[in-house]
Design a protein around this motif. Sequence first.
Motif, PDB file in Angstrom:
ATOM      1  N   GLU A  31       9.354  60.017  37.175  1.00  0.00           N
ATOM      2  CA  GLU A  31       9.095  58.575  37.379  1.00  0.00           C
ATOM      3  C   GLU A  31       7.589  58.249  36.898  1.00  0.00           C
ATOM      4  N   GLU A  36       6.629  51.307  31.990  1.00  0.00           N
ATOM      5  CA  GLU A  36       7.175  50.235  32.935  1.00  0.00           C
ATOM      6  C   GLU A  36       8.797  50.046  32.442  1.00  0.00           C
ATOM      7  N   VAL A  37       8.928  49.811  31.083  1.00  0.00           N
ATOM      8  CA  VAL A  37      10.013  49.617  30.520  1.00  0.00           C
ATOM      9  C   VAL A  37      11.239  50.994  30.806  1.00  0.00           C
ATOM     10  N   THR A  40      11.994  51.033  34.449  1.00  0.00           N
ATOM     11  CA  THR A  40      13.055  49.993  34.892  1.00  0.00           C
ATOM     12  C   THR A  40      14.506  50.524  34.424  1.00  0.00           C
ATOM     13  N   THR A  41      14.521  50.837  33.248  1.00  0.00           N
ATOM     14  CA  THR A  41      15.897  51.511  32.684  1.00  0.00           C
ATOM     15  C   THR A  41      16.249  52.779  33.528  1.00  0.00           C
ATOM     16  N   HIS A  43      15.808  53.339  36.583  1.00  0.00           N
ATOM     17  CA  HIS A  43      16.103  52.712  37.722  1.00  0.00           C
ATOM     18  C   HIS A  43      17.537  52.021  37.802  1.00  0.00           C
ATOM     19  N   LYS A  44      17.781  51.374  36.783  1.00  0.00           N
ATOM     20  CA  LYS A  44      19.330  50.872  36.228  1.00  0.00           C
ATOM     21  C   LYS A  44      20.204  51.904  36.143  1.00  0.00           C
ATOM     22  N   ASP A  47      21.052  53.113  39.597  1.00  0.00           N
ATOM     23  CA  ASP A  47      21.762  51.899  40.292  1.00  0.00           C
ATOM     24  C   ASP A  47      23.616  52.109  39.726  1.00  0.00           C
TER      25      ASP A  47
END
Length: 77
Positions: A31, A36-37, A40-41, A43-44, A47
């Motif tokens: 991580e 940042e992009v 975010t991807t 973490h998605k 999820d």
Amino acid sequence: MMIDALYNYRQGDIHAAEFSDEFNALCIPFEESLTEVQLTTFHKLLDCVSETAAAEMRAAYKVGFKDGAAMMREVQE
């Protein structure tokens, strides 16, 4: 459905497991290396994996509940 209601009620009694040391050893440095992009991807994606695992748990609960009920019926016969 009644089985869903039971599962959702009991869900609060299920204690979430903590990430393993191996996961943390791999994930934390990974991580930290991401933009940042990318973060975010990532973490998605995590999820999505979590949602899939939760759906599988719900499905397994339903099957197990139905199997248990079928066994009880069979024993009563």
